[in-house]
Design a protein around this motif. Structure first.
Motif, PDB file in Angstrom:
ATOM      1  N   GLY A  73      35.982  40.722  39.094  1.00  0.00           N
ATOM      2  CA  GLY A  73      34.656  40.133  39.264  1.00  0.00           C
ATOM      3  C   GLY A  73      34.384  39.910  40.737  1.00  0.00           C
ATOM      4  N   PRO A  93      32.771  36.744  37.674  1.00  0.00           N
ATOM      5  CA  PRO A  93      31.528  37.321  37.172  1.00  0.00           C
ATOM      6  C   PRO A  93      31.770  38.291  36.021  1.00  0.00           C
ATOM      7  CG  PRO A  93      31.459  37.230  39.552  1.00  0.00           C
ATOM      8  CD  PRO A  93      32.850  36.827  39.145  1.00  0.00           C
ATOM      9  N   GLY A  94      30.988  38.105  34.949  1.00  0.00           N
ATOM     10  CA  GLY A  94      31.081  38.982  33.787  1.00  0.00           C
ATOM     11  C   GLY A  94      32.098  38.556  32.756  1.00  0.00           C
ATOM     12  N   TRP A 124      39.975  44.417  35.257  1.00  0.00           N
ATOM     13  CA  TRP A 124      38.623  43.926  35.532  1.00  0.00           C
ATOM     14  C   TRP A 124      38.642  43.071  36.794  1.00  0.00           C
ATOM     15  CZ3 TRP A 124      33.828  44.415  33.059  1.00  0.00           C
ATOM     16  CH2 TRP A 124      32.825  43.522  33.475  1.00  0.00           C
ATOM     17  N   GLY A 168      30.906  51.799  42.972  1.00  0.00           N
ATOM     18  CA  GLY A 168      30.321  50.797  43.855  1.00  0.00           C
ATOM     19  C   GLY A 168      31.223  50.446  45.017  1.00  0.00           C
ATOM     20  N   GLN A 202      34.769  36.928  43.001  1.00  0.00           N
ATOM     21  CA  GLN A 202      35.669  36.170  42.134  1.00  0.00           C
ATOM     22  C   GLN A 202      36.259  35.021  42.957  1.00  0.00           C
ATOM     23  OE1 GLN A 202      38.072  38.641  39.540  1.00  0.00           O
ATOM     24  NE2 GLN A 202      39.908  37.465  40.047  1.00  0.00           N
ATOM     25  N   ALA A 254      27.341  44.298  45.588  1.00  0.00           N
ATOM     26  CA  ALA A 254      26.521  43.624  44.583  1.00  0.00           C
ATOM     27  C   ALA A 254      27.374  42.756  43.670  1.00  0.00           C
ATOM     28  CB  ALA A 254      25.762  44.653  43.746  1.00  0.00           C
ATOM     29  N   LYS A 255      26.892  41.570  43.348  1.00  0.00           N
ATOM     30  CA  LYS A 255      27.596  40.683  42.423  1.00  0.00           C
ATOM     31  C   LYS A 255      27.615  41.313  41.038  1.00  0.00           C
ATOM     32  CE  LYS A 255      27.539  36.032  40.440  1.00  0.00           C
ATOM     33  NZ  LYS A 255      26.864  34.703  40.426  1.00  0.00           N
ATOM     34  N   ASN A 256      28.836  41.476  40.487  1.00  0.00           N
ATOM     35  CA  ASN A 256      28.951  42.143  39.188  1.00  0.00           C
ATOM     36  C   ASN A 256      30.417  42.154  38.781  1.00  0.00           C
ATOM     37  OD1 ASN A 256      28.260  43.581  36.880  1.00  0.00           O
ATOM     38  ND2 ASN A 256      26.986  45.046  37.996  1.00  0.00           N
ATOM     39  N   GLY A 257      30.663  42.713  37.596  1.00  0.00           N
ATOM     40  CA  GLY A 257      32.027  42.994  37.174  1.00  0.00           C
ATOM     41  C   GLY A 257      32.338  44.460  37.421  1.00  0.00           C
ATOM     42  N   TYR A 258      33.562  44.759  37.873  1.00  0.00           N
ATOM     43  CA  TYR A 258      33.970  46.116  38.216  1.00  0.00           C
ATOM     44  C   TYR A 258      35.318  46.412  37.570  1.00  0.00           C
ATOM     45  CZ  TYR A 258      30.253  45.724  41.686  1.00  0.00           C
ATOM     46  OH  TYR A 258      29.039  45.548  42.287  1.00  0.00           O
TER      47      TYR A 258
END
Length: 352
Positions: free
Chosen positions: A223, A249-250, A221, A70, A226, A191-195
């Motif tokens: 977020g 996030p996550g 990790w 991403g 964040q 996109a809002k998410n955890g990576y």
């Protein structure tokens, strides 16, 4: 969640005692900690890569870092472009195990340089890399050039580094700590998410041969977006009180501690591109799931800057390896981040 022993930043050799684990025999426990200059959606970010391997563990043969799926990357910088800085600590086996600190720049390599061509053939045989960086780390006129072979692989960008065995390396060196930054390359996902950033580490055997069976993984990790807010709130006259919220996030904020830094100079806390000007003075109580916190300090006697920092916290690995291999994942850090700073002035002196 448990506290992580990994440092989020390597500023100088004085951090060695904190970052290294106890001596071990035929052990291999490397870690990868990433900190970004920005955690905003779709924002460009300087990436701070921190690697740590206990000094008495097996030497590292190969490392591959996977950027999060991403994220995008601009790999078109021309040879000679400076994209960051590097500080490293190596164990010099030929010097009775002395720890040597090296530093320098991270630059884009010339892919036609004969030394780079040879190194690419040995480290990434049969692969056409998209770009190559070099960590130009030097000590007392002796430079150890470490090529980083970079390639887009599906949704990831991989950075692959191969190290010489201590038997043939200059000084008999093996990596203990490395902290390098990469600027102008990576852009956060939209996109809002955890990576997850992931590091795949392969050690050497005592004979100097690579040990693929000993390959392990460590992740960080991130977020997006964040956030760590920090504001001053009303309090008693003799107290300076702050409040804010940590959001990743996550990830639940439950059980996390935050560290408060202060300094007479601006930017007291370290970050992805700076060691900071101050020191940690206290920490919060364990956060609840909401991530909210309050913290107080005595009133100041001189102009003082305060800043909150989230750092050194780890979790169990989440999900499968981006390598697609069934590798043991030894742990996962949560990416460190700072709040904005607040300047606090002493109370005005009463008029006579």
């Amino acid at each position: 969640m448990t506290s992580s022993l990994r440092m989020a930043l390597l500023a100088c050799a004085s951090f060695v005692g904190l970052a290294l684990a106890a001596p071990a025999v035929a052990a291999y426990n490397p870690s990868l900690t990433i900190e970004q200059s920005s955690y905003k959606l779709g924002a460009p970010a300087t990436i701070d890569v921190f690697l740590a391997v206990p000094k008495d563990d097996d030497a590292t043969a190969k490392l591959t870092i996977f950027s999060p799926g991403g994220y995008s990357a601009n790999l078109t910088a021309s040879p000679g472009t400076k994209i960051g800085k590097v500080v490293a600590i190596v164990k010099a086996n030929q010097l009775a195990g002395a720890l040597l600190t090296l530093s320098g720049d991270v630059v884009v390599a010339n892919p036609t340089d004969p030394a780079i061509v040879t190194a690419a053939g040995q480290c990434t045989p049969g692969v056409t890399n998209d770009t190559i960086w070099v960590l130009n780390a030097s000590l007392q006129g002796q430079t150890i050039n470490i090529p980083v072979f970079v390639k887009k692989v599906g949704p990831y960008v991989t950075q692959t580094v191969c190290f010489s065995p201590p038997q043939t390396a200059a000084f008999g060196a093996q990596l203990v700590l490395a902290d390098f930054t990469v600027k102008g390359i990576f852009t956060n996902a939209a996109a809002k998410n955890g990576y997850e950033w992931a590091g795949i580490f392969t050690p050497y055997l005592a004979t100097g041969a690579p040990n693929p069976a000993g390959t392990v993984e460590w992740r960080t990790w991130v977020g997006l977006p964040q956030t760590l807010t920090f504001k001053r709130v009303k309090s008693k006259p003799a107290i300076v009180k702050f409040a804010g919220v940590l959001t990743i996030p996550g990830i639940s904020s439950s059980g996390i501690f935050l560290n408060l830094y202060s300094s007479k100079k601006a930017q007291p806390a370290p970050n992805a591109v700076s060691a900071g000007t101050g020191k940690r003075v206290t920490r919060t109580k364990k956060l609840l799931t909401s991530g909210k916190y309050t913290i107080s300090r005595p009133k100041v006697k001189a102009k003082t800057f305060f800043q909150m920092r989230f750092e050194n916290f780890g979790i169990d690995c989440i999900g499968p390896s981006p390598s697609g291999l069934p590798l043991p994942c030894n742990g996962e850090d949560l990416a460190a981040m700072d709040s904005s700073q607040i300047k606090v002035l002493p109370p005005p002196k009463p008029r006579r």
